[in-house]
Design an enzyme around this catalytic site. Structure first.
Site, PDB file in Angstrom:
ATOM      1  N   LYS A 198      11.869   3.343  -0.899  1.00 45.43           N
ATOM      2  CA  LYS A 198      10.587   2.797  -0.447  1.00 45.43           C
ATOM      3  C   LYS A 198      10.788   1.313  -0.180  1.00 45.43           C
ATOM      4  O   LYS A 198      11.121   0.543  -1.084  1.00 45.43           O
ATOM      5  CB  LYS A 198       9.496   3.006  -1.487  1.00 45.43           C
ATOM      6  CG  LYS A 198       8.123   2.505  -1.041  1.00 45.43           C
ATOM      7  CD  LYS A 198       7.074   2.772  -2.111  1.00 45.43           C
ATOM      8  CE  LYS A 198       5.700   2.284  -1.685  1.00 45.43           C
ATOM      9  NZ  LYS A 198       4.684   2.517  -2.732  1.00 45.43           N
ATOM     10  N   ARG A 208      -3.635  -0.863   2.347  1.00 47.04           N
ATOM     11  CA  ARG A 208      -4.235  -1.714   1.311  1.00 47.04           C
ATOM     12  C   ARG A 208      -5.744  -1.758   1.452  1.00 47.04           C
ATOM     13  O   ARG A 208      -6.466  -1.866   0.468  1.00 47.04           O
ATOM     14  CB  ARG A 208      -3.592  -3.096   1.350  1.00 47.04           C
ATOM     15  CG  ARG A 208      -2.136  -3.027   0.923  1.00 47.04           C
ATOM     16  CD  ARG A 208      -1.408  -4.343   0.978  1.00 47.04           C
ATOM     17  NE  ARG A 208      -0.001  -4.135   0.604  1.00 47.04           N
ATOM     18  CZ  ARG A 208       0.946  -5.045   0.721  1.00 47.04           C
ATOM     19  NH1 ARG A 208       0.652  -6.237   1.201  1.00 47.04           N
ATOM     20  NH2 ARG A 208       2.184  -4.763   0.369  1.00 47.04           N
ATOM     21  N   ARG A 219       5.613  -7.291  -2.900  1.00 44.95           N
ATOM     22  CA  ARG A 219       6.288  -6.409  -3.864  1.00 44.95           C
ATOM     23  C   ARG A 219       7.801  -6.410  -3.651  1.00 44.95           C
ATOM     24  O   ARG A 219       8.481  -5.426  -3.933  1.00 44.95           O
ATOM     25  CB  ARG A 219       5.726  -4.993  -3.733  1.00 44.95           C
ATOM     26  CG  ARG A 219       4.235  -4.921  -4.064  1.00 44.95           C
ATOM     27  CD  ARG A 219       3.684  -3.525  -3.883  1.00 44.95           C
ATOM     28  NE  ARG A 219       2.292  -3.482  -4.332  1.00 44.95           N
ATOM     29  CZ  ARG A 219       1.310  -2.864  -3.681  1.00 44.95           C
ATOM     30  NH1 ARG A 219       1.559  -2.235  -2.547  1.00 44.95           N
ATOM     31  NH2 ARG A 219       0.084  -2.867  -4.155  1.00 44.95           N
ATOM     32  N   GLU A 235      19.850   4.435  -4.768  1.00 42.65           N
ATOM     33  CA  GLU A 235      18.564   4.858  -5.324  1.00 42.65           C
ATOM     34  C   GLU A 235      18.436   6.385  -5.295  1.00 42.65           C
ATOM     35  O   GLU A 235      17.950   6.997  -6.253  1.00 42.65           O
ATOM     36  CB  GLU A 235      17.418   4.219  -4.539  1.00 42.65           C
ATOM     37  CG  GLU A 235      17.300   2.711  -4.685  1.00 42.65           C
ATOM     38  CD  GLU A 235      16.553   2.310  -5.958  1.00 42.65           C
ATOM     39  OE1 GLU A 235      16.277   3.190  -6.794  1.00 42.65           O
ATOM     40  OE2 GLU A 235      16.245   1.114  -6.096  1.00 42.65           O
ATOM     41  N   LYS A 250      10.256   6.048   2.737  1.00 38.98           N
ATOM     42  CA  LYS A 250       8.998   5.447   3.173  1.00 38.98           C
ATOM     43  C   LYS A 250       9.227   3.981   3.503  1.00 38.98           C
ATOM     44  O   LYS A 250       9.810   3.274   2.674  1.00 38.98           O
ATOM     45  CB  LYS A 250       7.956   5.581   2.051  1.00 38.98           C
ATOM     46  CG  LYS A 250       6.572   5.018   2.388  1.00 38.98           C
ATOM     47  CD  LYS A 250       5.631   5.206   1.193  1.00 38.98           C
ATOM     48  CE  LYS A 250       4.241   4.662   1.524  1.00 38.98           C
ATOM     49  NZ  LYS A 250       3.294   4.819   0.391  1.00 38.98           N
ATOM     50  N   SER A 276       0.518   4.026   7.111  1.00 42.89           N
ATOM     51  CA  SER A 276      -0.730   3.570   7.721  1.00 42.89           C
ATOM     52  C   SER A 276      -0.516   2.698   8.948  1.00 42.89           C
ATOM     53  O   SER A 276      -1.231   2.824   9.943  1.00 42.89           O
ATOM     54  CB  SER A 276      -1.554   2.810   6.678  1.00 42.89           C
ATOM     55  OG  SER A 276      -0.837   1.678   6.191  1.00 42.89           O
ATOM     56  N   TYR A 315      -1.175  11.133   8.341  1.00 47.55           N
ATOM     57  CA  TYR A 315      -2.638  11.180   8.386  1.00 47.55           C
ATOM     58  C   TYR A 315      -3.144  12.094   9.498  1.00 47.55           C
ATOM     59  O   TYR A 315      -4.334  12.390   9.551  1.00 47.55           O
ATOM     60  CB  TYR A 315      -3.188   9.759   8.534  1.00 47.55           C
ATOM     61  CG  TYR A 315      -2.793   8.883   7.372  1.00 47.55           C
ATOM     62  CD1 TYR A 315      -3.447   8.982   6.148  1.00 47.55           C
ATOM     63  CD2 TYR A 315      -1.726   7.980   7.474  1.00 47.55           C
ATOM     64  CE1 TYR A 315      -3.065   8.205   5.062  1.00 47.55           C
ATOM     65  CE2 TYR A 315      -1.336   7.191   6.400  1.00 47.55           C
ATOM     66  CZ  TYR A 315      -2.009   7.309   5.188  1.00 47.55           C
ATOM     67  OH  TYR A 315      -1.615   6.552   4.116  1.00 47.55           O
TER      68      TYR A 315
END
Length: 325
Positions: A198, A208, A219, A235, A250, A276, A315
């Site tokens: 990610k 958000r 982040r 990872e 992602k 998004s 979505y």
């Protein structure tokens, strides 16, 4: 002319193209992310994601039934609490009566057994600082203290009947800690969808708004650097060793090379999240008449599948599923 290779022979008709297509796109390969917000009487459209809503409990059930009827493979639920219910530790995340756990129970009751009910197992929606974990004395996210909160959250979600928990926080050791915690609590059949790679992406902006994030800053100390490719495999390997049942990349569209790398090495199914910002860009371009909306959506999903995703969080899951029938 003789002896010429003529690949166009197999492109001549729709039937021929369908016969030789190398990559398929089917409703079962699509997962619908959904948002349920505390206190809503009616669904509320997200301004930066036209056509996507923060749901009330009633509209959540209705949208879930529609998605399942269309044949989507799963539903990934995010909770949006009242701002005043947020705190430093994201305590509502593990509250059985918190909005996310109530929403999960509603989905399990309404469509459980007909689709895969997935939970977002991360604290960011529930913390007043907007980070994915507990803030330590140094002002950064305390990895190990956060793991303890993730275990509490995971057990609460498993008790709702959720099938699959999405570990999206990118804390070191999160898959192993959650697996151990679930097993100790008797939830050995609850599966883990590990966000193995990610990235700290600029394309999360509309999300958000969707979850009412309180984040200030970024982040980058825990999500992956967009410059790094080999790190994703490290990872991935750690998550597999810790017991991940499915792994995810992602975002999807800007990281198709990472998705291909992960798919080539993973021993478990691979997911990708069309996030998004990707949704917003295609939607805005289509609204301006610059691209064909339906064609662009299907092409983007097909590209993610071609890169190696066994399933795609999007979505457009329900709408695309209707087109694909």
């Amino acid at each position: 002319m003789t002896g010429m290779d003529r690949p166009r022979r197999l492109r001549r008709t729709p039937a021929l193209r369908r016969l030789v297509a190398e990559t398929t796109l089917q409703p079962r390969q699509l997962v619908l992310p959904m948002f349920v917000a505390d206190g809503l009487g009616e669904p509320r459209e997200i301004s930066s994601m036209p056509g996507v809503y923060q749901h009330s409990m009633d509209s959540l059930r209705k949208a879930a039934v529609e998605a399942v009827a269309a044949g989507v493979g799963g539903l990934m639920l995010f909770g949006v609490p009242h701002p005043e219910d947020k705190d430093a530790d994201g305590s509502q995340a593990s509250d059985p009566e918190g909005i996310l756990n109530r929403g999960l129970r509603a989905l399990v009751h309404e469509v459980g057994g007909s689709t895969v009910v997935m939970a977002d197992t991360c604290l960011d929606e529930f913390t007043d600082h907007g980070h994915c974990g507990v803030i330590g004395k140094d002002g950064g996210v305390d990895n190990d203290a956060t793991l303890r909160r993730y275990v509490d959250m995971a057990i609460a979600q498993a008790e709702t009947g959720a099938d699959l928990l999405g570990t999206s926080g990118m804390m070191d050791g999160q898959v192993g800690a959650i697996r151990e915690g679930l097993d100790a609590a008797g939830h050995t059949d609850t599966a883990i969808l590990a966000y193995a790679a990610k990235y700290a992406s600029a394309f999360y902006g509309p999300f958000r708004e969707a979850v009412g994030s309180s984040l200030e800053g970024d982040r980058r100390t825990y999500q992956q650097d967009p410059a790094n490719r080999r790190e994703a495999i490290r990872e991935l390997e750690l998550d597999l060793l810790e017991g991940a049942d499915i792994v995810m990349v992602k975002p999807a569209m800007s990281y198709l090379d990472i998705l291909r790398d992960v798919a080539d090495r993973s021993t478990v199914p691979v997911a990708a999240y069309q996030i998004s910002g990707e949704y917003a860009m295609i939607t805005a371009a289509a609204q301006n008449g610059w691209i064909d909306r339906r064609a662009a959506i299907l092409e983007s999903l097909l590209g993610i599948r071609r890169a190696g995703a066994d399933m795609v969080l999007t979505y457009w899951a329900t709408e695309a599923a209707h087109w694909l029938v």
